[in-house]
Design an enzyme around this catalytic site. Structure first.
Site, short mmCIF file in Angstrom:
data_model
loop_
_atom_site.label_atom_id
_atom_site.label_comp_id
_atom_site.label_asym_id
_atom_site.label_seq_id
_atom_site.Cartn_x
_atom_site.Cartn_y
_atom_site.Cartn_z
N GLU A 1 0.80 -1.24 0.00
CA GLU A 1 0.00 0.00 0.00
C GLU A 1 0.83 1.28 0.00
OE1 GLU A 1 -3.93 -1.52 2.41
OE2 GLU A 1 -2.18 -0.99 3.61
C1 TNX Z 1 -4.44 -4.02 4.71
S1 TNX Z 1 -2.75 -6.34 4.36
C2 TNX Z 1 -3.16 -3.78 5.17
C3 TNX Z 1 -2.95 -3.36 6.56
C4 TNX Z 1 -4.25 -3.20 7.30
C5 TNX Z 1 -5.18 -4.32 6.93
C6 TNX Z 1 -6.46 -4.32 7.70
C7 TNX Z 1 -1.71 -5.33 4.16
C8 TNX Z 1 -0.48 -5.83 3.62
N1 TNX Z 1 -2.02 -4.06 4.46
O1 TNX Z 1 -2.20 -2.17 6.60
O2 TNX Z 1 -3.99 -3.20 8.67
O3 TNX Z 1 -5.46 -4.24 5.56
O4 TNX Z 1 -7.21 -5.45 7.44
#
Ligand code: TNX
Length: 518
Positions: free
Chosen positions: A331
């Site tokens: 992300e």
């Molecule tokens: C996505 S999964 C994220 C996290 C969040 C999560 C909550 C991932 C690699 N990144 O930063 O905490 O969703 O479900």
């Protein structure tokens, strides 16, 4: 010779009969994960004060496994079983934990158990294998001592043979200690339960926008400043290097590796708040206690950032003996694609220079990653396929199936539901081997269940989301799909009640499981 008197079936029948089969039938034992092969011989080993443990003395690890078993028996049954001492005159039975190289399965975690009237022989190639076998044995010890003709209390362990080995070499759980901080004691409790179900990996998500949780001596503000926040404005917290080592040692005693994760180049607000020079957004950095993602980034073209990361990775890898270092990489929405790729490739070099294999979330497959690097699938099957095409192994953590922070249903007290609601049967009823179409079995390193902590901040809340689903993931990682069956599993799951209650685990009592009727 153990003489079995009344077979433990209560004379005055309670409203619902709890044990409906003889406790000497090994094939009915509620083992999770289900072993590969179980052959019952319909008798029992009597664990009592006349039992001793003998572990191959030339391998210190085997002796430690013996001590671990003795300690669990001592604290649970108040039985003091000697380990590797000269047998006292009244010793009648032995648990022999034996190192041998000749086992039918190649896995270092394979083991065999031969349970007879007067002896239990546990064969394993490695101490890790012996440790997994010990968990099977612990699960076979009944809650109550049985009514036998012996003058002293005796716990009957059903006799027979178990041949067992894991399907996947990597069976992990992740805890996000960044969104909310969890104390050393809280983390240890979680690790201890995971070990009981044969997990071998504990991945710690140590940094995120809301907090930096591990002391780095060369960059002290990371914890002086960056650890003092968490989601919702609570006090945060961090582990000193000594505390982190204590966790690594605690996990190692349970033959689990700890994988440290520093999430970057996104998810780095806490680091950038501590040292604004790291920041690549061009905006002034404020601390952050919300739950949005994707707004922070390191300055990927600045040398200082890589000098910083060299220090951080050097210090952390010196604390963690395992082969892996996790760089996050998810992300990074405000990092330009070419900068993201440049960053991942530079950091991979640093990780490798410090002697570790890199792991990153599936986005890292956009970079030209090395075949030794591992990609962790969470949301993009195409990136998992891309990684596999480059020769990389893949860890499966698809959010829709394996995220422990997803709510069970719309009434769940904690958790999120952006990927799915995951009731206990859905968590169990999928096959990691076929989940990503076209991903070869040989590319799958294993399975991991991540627990993100935006909505949880203590053991009770953690346990509500993790259990019982994490018990099912243990079976998905260990037991081949042909041997998994929800109806059979849910009966065995119900019988975990006594263990979970004994440990005071605040698990979610899903109505899909008949907890009382077990
Ligand atoms: C996505 S999964 C994220 C996290 C969040 C999560 C909550 C991932 C690699 N990144 O930063 O905490 O969703 O479900």
């Amino acid at each position: 010779m153990v003489v079995i008197g009344v077979l433990g079936i209560t004379a005055c029948t309670p409203p619902k009969q709890k044990i409906t089969y003889p406790p000497t039938d090994l094939s009915r034992a509620a083992l999770i994960p289900k072993p590969l092969k179980v052959v019952p011989t319909h008798s029992a080993f009597g664990l009592d004060s006349k039992t001793m443990i003998y572990a191959t003395p030339t391998d210190k690890g085997f002796e430690q496994v013996g001590q671990f078993l003795a300690e669990k028996i001592r604290s649970r049954l108040a039985l003091d079983i000697p380990v590797n001492t000269t047998p006292a005159a009244d010793i009648e039975r032995i648990i022999y934990i034996h190192q041998t190289d000749s086992l039918p399965d190649d896995s270092p975690e394979a083991y065999q158990l031969y349970i007879k009237n007067d002896s239990i022989l546990l064969n394993a190639k490695t101490a890790a294998g012996a440790f997994r076998g010990i968990q099977t044995l612990r699960q076979l010890i009944p809650e109550q001592s049985n009514d036998t003709l012996a003058p002293q209390p005796m716990w009957l362990i059903p006799s027979g043979k178990i041949n067992d080995a894991p399907n996947f070499e990597y069976r992990g759980a992740m805890l996000d200690v960044a969104r909310h901080f969890f104390t050393v004691e809280e983390v240890k409790k979680y690790i201890d339960i995971l070990a009981y179900y044969k997990y071998n990996t504990f991945h710690m998500h140590l940094t995120d926008d809301q907090g930096w949780r591990l002391e780095i001596k060369s960059w002290p503000k990371l914890t002086e400043v960056g650890a003092q926040t968490e989601v919702g404005g609570g006090p945060g917290g961090f582990y000193t290097q000594e505390e982190f080592k204590e966790l690594v040692a605690y996990a190692a005693e349970r033959h689990m590796q700890i994988i440290p994760e520093v999430d970057m180049p996104g998810h780095t607000n806490a680091a950038c708040f501590s040292y604004p020079i790291l920041n690549g957004t061009g905006k002034q950095v404020k601390n952050y206690t919300g739950t949005r993602v994707g707004f922070s980034t390191f300055a990927t073209r600045k040398d200082t950032v890589y000098a910083f990361l060299d220090d951080v990775i050097r210090e952390i890898t010196a604390l963690s003996p395992g082969p892996f270092f996790h760089i996050g990489g998810d992300e990074s929405h405000v990092t330009k694609k070419q900068n993201y790729i440049y960053f991942v490739e530079k950091v991979e070099e640093i990780v490798q220079r410090h002697g570790k294999r890199m792991i990153g979330w599936n986005e890292i497959a956009q970079a030209n990653i090395d075949s030794s690097t591992v990609a962790q699938l969470w949301n993009e099957p195409h990136n998992a396929l891309k990684a596999a095409a480059k020769g990389s192994k893949v860890i499966l953590s698809p959010a829709k199936k394996a995220y422990l922070d997803m709510q069970y249903d719309s009434l769940s007290k904690h958790g999120l539901h952006w990927a799915a609601y995951i009731p206990v049967d859905d968590a169990y009823n999928w096959d990691p081997e076929t989940y990503v179409e076209g991903l070869p079995r040989k590319s799958i390193l294993g399975l991991e269940a991540p627990l993100w902590s935006e909505t949880i901040s203590n053991s009770a809340e953690l346990e509500y989301l993790a259990f019982p689903r994490a018990i099912g993931y243990a079976e998905l990682g260990w037991t081949p799909s042909e041997q998994r069956d929800w109806e059979d599993y849910k009966g065995r799951l119900a019988q975990q009640l006594a263990y979970l209650e004994r440990l005071n685990v605040n698990f979610y009592r899903t109505k899909l499981v008949d907890w009382e009727g077990q």
